[in-house]
Design an enzyme around this catalytic site. Structure first.
Site, PDB file in Angstrom:
ATOM      1  N   ILE A 225      92.153  41.510  18.933  1.00  0.00           N
ATOM      2  CA  ILE A 225      91.428  40.107  18.909  1.00  0.00           C
ATOM      3  C   ILE A 225      92.508  38.946  18.873  1.00  0.00           C
ATOM      4  O   ILE A 225      92.405  37.889  19.043  1.00  0.00           O
ATOM      5  CB  ILE A 225      91.034  40.016  17.319  1.00  0.00           C
ATOM      6  CG1 ILE A 225      92.131  40.863  16.342  1.00  0.00           C
ATOM      7  CG2 ILE A 225      89.792  40.811  17.128  1.00  0.00           C
ATOM      8  CD1 ILE A 225      91.697  40.355  14.862  1.00  0.00           C
ATOM      9  N   GLY A 226      93.735  39.425  19.165  1.00  0.00           N
ATOM     10  CA  GLY A 226      94.622  38.328  19.459  1.00  0.00           C
ATOM     11  C   GLY A 226      95.923  38.889  19.949  1.00  0.00           C
ATOM     12  O   GLY A 226      96.497  39.920  19.505  1.00  0.00           O
ATOM     13  N   TYR A 230     104.952  38.549  19.622  1.00  0.00           N
ATOM     14  CA  TYR A 230     105.847  39.579  18.965  1.00  0.00           C
ATOM     15  C   TYR A 230     104.823  40.920  18.783  1.00  0.00           C
ATOM     16  O   TYR A 230     105.403  41.850  18.427  1.00  0.00           O
ATOM     17  CB  TYR A 230     106.497  39.216  17.701  1.00  0.00           C
ATOM     18  CG  TYR A 230     107.438  37.958  18.006  1.00  0.00           C
ATOM     19  CD1 TYR A 230     108.626  38.254  18.783  1.00  0.00           C
ATOM     20  CD2 TYR A 230     107.176  36.788  17.930  1.00  0.00           C
ATOM     21  CE1 TYR A 230     109.296  37.227  18.979  1.00  0.00           C
ATOM     22  CE2 TYR A 230     107.827  35.550  18.184  1.00  0.00           C
ATOM     23  CZ  TYR A 230     109.005  35.884  18.783  1.00  0.00           C
ATOM     24  OH  TYR A 230     109.930  34.893  19.127  1.00  0.00           O
ATOM     25  N   VAL A 233      97.010  41.905  18.073  1.00  0.00           N
ATOM     26  CA  VAL A 233      96.538  41.951  16.570  1.00  0.00           C
ATOM     27  C   VAL A 233      95.104  42.671  16.887  1.00  0.00           C
ATOM     28  O   VAL A 233      94.501  42.226  18.006  1.00  0.00           O
ATOM     29  CB  VAL A 233      96.455  40.630  15.709  1.00  0.00           C
ATOM     30  CG1 VAL A 233      95.472  40.802  14.707  1.00  0.00           C
ATOM     31  CG2 VAL A 233      97.810  40.143  15.798  1.00  0.00           C
ATOM     32  N   ASP A 347     108.171  29.103  11.226  1.00  0.00           N
ATOM     33  CA  ASP A 347     107.259  29.094  12.167  1.00  0.00           C
ATOM     34  C   ASP A 347     105.817  28.692  11.974  1.00  0.00           C
ATOM     35  O   ASP A 347     104.525  29.201  12.138  1.00  0.00           O
ATOM     36  CB  ASP A 347     107.153  30.507  13.137  1.00  0.00           C
ATOM     37  CG  ASP A 347     106.684  30.430  14.143  1.00  0.00           C
ATOM     38  OD1 ASP A 347     106.749  29.469  15.074  1.00  0.00           O
ATOM     39  OD2 ASP A 347     106.486  31.706  14.730  1.00  0.00           O
TER      40      ASP A 347
HETATM   41  P1  ADP Z   1     102.488  36.989  16.296  1.00  0.00           P
HETATM   42  O1  ADP Z   1     103.569  37.562  15.405  1.00  0.00           O
HETATM   43  O2  ADP Z   1     102.591  37.921  17.325  1.00  0.00           O
HETATM   44  O3  ADP Z   1     102.530  35.676  16.402  1.00  0.00           O
HETATM   45  P2  ADP Z   1     100.161  36.655  14.429  1.00  0.00           P
HETATM   46  O4  ADP Z   1     100.338  37.324  13.125  1.00  0.00           O
HETATM   47  O5  ADP Z   1     100.725  35.277  14.485  1.00  0.00           O
HETATM   48  O6  ADP Z   1     101.152  37.657  15.544  1.00  0.00           O
HETATM   49  O7  ADP Z   1      98.795  36.857  14.989  1.00  0.00           O
HETATM   50  C1  ADP Z   1      98.490  36.581  16.595  1.00  0.00           C
HETATM   51  C2  ADP Z   1      97.113  36.065  16.423  1.00  0.00           C
HETATM   52  O8  ADP Z   1      96.286  37.284  16.049  1.00  0.00           O
HETATM   53  C3  ADP Z   1      96.660  34.940  15.518  1.00  0.00           C
HETATM   54  O9  ADP Z   1      97.144  33.768  16.269  1.00  0.00           O
HETATM   55  C4  ADP Z   1      95.209  35.213  15.370  1.00  0.00           C
HETATM   56  O10 ADP Z   1      94.769  34.759  16.138  1.00  0.00           O
HETATM   57  C5  ADP Z   1      95.164  36.818  15.398  1.00  0.00           C
HETATM   58  N1  ADP Z   1      95.344  37.370  13.874  1.00  0.00           N
HETATM   59  C6  ADP Z   1      96.380  37.652  13.345  1.00  0.00           C
HETATM   60  N2  ADP Z   1      96.159  38.081  12.340  1.00  0.00           N
HETATM   61  C7  ADP Z   1      94.909  38.192  11.948  1.00  0.00           C
HETATM   62  C8  ADP Z   1      93.865  38.382  10.819  1.00  0.00           C
HETATM   63  N3  ADP Z   1      94.472  39.067   9.917  1.00  0.00           N
HETATM   64  N4  ADP Z   1      92.580  38.357  11.162  1.00  0.00           N
HETATM   65  C9  ADP Z   1      92.051  37.753  12.141  1.00  0.00           C
HETATM   66  N5  ADP Z   1      93.057  37.299  13.230  1.00  0.00           N
HETATM   67  C10 ADP Z   1      94.078  37.510  13.152  1.00  0.00           C
HETATM   68 MG    MG Z   2     102.359  34.131  15.416  1.00  0.00          MG
END
Ligand code: ADP
Ligand code: MG
Length: 521
Positions: A225-226, A230, A233, A347
């Protein structure tokens, strides 16, 4: 004179009756003395007399009887004939044995009706029980009722405990049957994830590590989904519940470690901070997979949400206030033996903020966060090389003037980024009735730098040219937008010291929220 043989132990009425059964009635051929009778007259007695056999005795007996109505003892006197044989006669010698209270007998046989005027003495019984003024049966009934009630309650408790135990056992067996090696009795007895988390320590630092590992093993990945910088997800399922799983790139172990550590900080749980469920690391030798399992939010990131949603003022206020509350909770140090350190995110950006179903924000992605331990005046900077997102970097980060030894500086840099996020939100809020009044979604500095600005690009715009996102004039026409415009400008002030704190922003927005609620009412 009457031949008197006194006794109080004459065997009671039963004894008398036995004796009287052999007493002759009127007209028997062999007759002895004529006795006065009352209370023990044979069926054929005439004029209150009976005739005994030769050698019979006449008796006069007295017994105290208890009168319930008056709560007293009264003397009941009886008269009659006693046959000569065995105990009937022996009863007249009862005076030879120790006296009993409340009864006595005297016998005679010297003249007919000699017993009529015999008055045997007796020892008066102890005083009757004091009357309680109500029927004596009531306490007995009450006793029976309370014993019954106690018994029923006891049986109910035993049944309840047994059923609970049985259900637990059944679940455990079922679990063992389905998945022998993944069975944890803690999990076998649990309900939903929320229940599990509620049951756990209560410190707000998450589930026991073994439970986390078991959950991680039982997860089924559904779809990606994303993608962040790093990790990737995934939407996944645990026992039918949707969860989000962040799978870190193999090279990003430090980030996984840091984020896990931050989520497990005592008292970290808050409604505006992404709910942590579990973390696990799998693999052998060269291959490792690092997982972070959190609540899943179907609306995705604030960045995605704002692209497709136009806000009204109340949903804008809800997003802004909840984001400020999340950051305020992070920044606040809670004192006590199990207190919470102050945390700076480092961040903050719309991609690292999720939108919950209730329209509130949840702050996510703690891979770069720092904690401040005030006791030792120490900042535990993560041992990874990651830096924040350049677009959202505060001027002091860009010109490297940030004082890394003072924790407050990290918080102030966070506030700068939060100001930019407020700007992104406000652009999407319509004023008046027309949705079209909202500006289109844009990243901060979209009009100054390209999609992946370098450190230098941002430095020039933010530090040298001192440019900040533009505030449209239409925002002045609406109170929430007007207030937020003021707030964001105070957040992105070039001088970090004069920026608003998260707590201050939260209070300002809270007041706005209360005022707007009053207006609606
Ligand atoms: P990174 O550390 O790689 O930046 P993130 O934790 O910011 O990872 O997550 C990347 C993307 O995944 C987010 O911008 C969001 O779109 C999606 N995402 C992350 N966690 C969730 C969640 N719990 N529920 C839905 N989408 C999520
Ligand atoms: Mg992030």
């Amino acid at each position: 004179m009457a031949a008197m043989v006194g006794s109080s132990d004459w065997g009671g009425k039963a004894g008398l009756l036995l004796g009287l059964s052999v007493v002759l009635g009127q007209g028997d051929s062999v007759s002895g003395v004529v006795c006065y009778c009352d209370g023990h007259c044979p069926d054929n007695a005439e004029n209150g007399t009976c005739i005994g056999q030769i050698g019979s005795q006449c008796f006069s007996a007295v017994e105290e009887v208890y009168i319930r109505e008056t709560n007293t003892f009264e003397a009941e006197r009886t008269y009659g004939c006693l046959p000569p044989d065995e105990q009937g006669f022996m009863q007249c010698k009862g005076h030879l044995v120790p006296h009993r209270q409340g009864k006595s007998i005297l016998c005679c046989n010297n003249t007919d009706l000699c017993n009529k005027h015999l008055n045997p003495n007796y020892i008066v019984r102890s005083t009757p029980r004091p009357s309680l003024g109500y029927d004596d049966t009531i306490p007995t009934i009450a006793l029976i009722v309370s014993i019954t009630v106690c018994l029923i309650v006891f049986l109910l408790i035993v049944t309840f405990v047994y059923l609970r135990f049985k259900r637990r056992e059944d679940r455990r067996r079922l679990c063992l049957m389905q998945n022998t090696h993944n069975c944890d009795p803690y999990l076998a007895n649990s309900g939903t994830l929320q229940e599990l988390i509620d049951q756990s320590s209560g410190s707000g630092s998450g589930l026991p590590l073994l439970v986390q590992r078991t959950i991680a093993k039982q997860i089924q990945m559904v779809q990606s989904i994303g993608k962040g910088r790093y990790g990737e997800v995934w939407l996944a399922r645990w026992r039918g519940e949707k969860v989000a799983v962040k799978v870190f790139f193999t090279t990003e172990e430090a980030s996984w470690f840091r984020e896990t550590e931050i989520y497990q900080t005592v008292l970290m749980r808050h409604e505006n901070i992404l709910g942590f469920i579990a973390a696990d690391i799998k693999g052998t030798g060269s291959w490792t997979q690092m997982l972070l399992i959190t609540d899943y939010h179907e609306n995705g990131s604030l960045h995605d949400y704002l692209q497709t949603h136009v806000l009204d003022t109340s949903s804008l206020l809800s997003l802004a206030l909840s984001a400020a509350s999340g950051v305020a909770h992070l920044h606040t140090e809670i004192f006590g033996t199990r207190g919470k350190p102050a945390i700076s995110h480092r961040d903050i950006k719309s991609k690292n903020i999720l939108v919950k179903r209730n329209g509130q924000c949840a702050i996510a992605d703690f891979g770069l966060a720092v904690r401040y331990i005030s006791e030792s005046n120490e900042i535990d900077i993560a041992p990874n090389t990651r830096v924040g997102t350049r677009r959202y970097m505060a001027p002091e980060v860009l010109d490297e003037s940030l004082n890394t030894t003072a924790f407050e500086s990290f918080k102030m840099a966070d506030m700068y980024s939060l100001g930019l996020v407020f700007w992104e939100m406000c652009r999407r809020c319509a004023t008046g009735d027309k949705l079209s009044t909202a500006e289109d979604y844009q990243l901060p500095y979209f009009d100054c730098v390209h999609s992946d600005p370098s450190f230098e690009d941002m430095h020039e715009v933010v530090c040298i040219k001192r440019i900040r996102p533009q505030i449209p004039t239409r925002w002045q026409s609406e109170e929430v937008l007007r207030t937020l415009a003021k707030v964001m400008q105070e957040c992105w002030h070039p001088n970090p010291v004069v920026r608003l704190t998260a707590l201050r922003v939260k209070k300002t927005l809270c007041k706005l929220d209360a005022d707007s609620t009053v207006k609606i009412v």
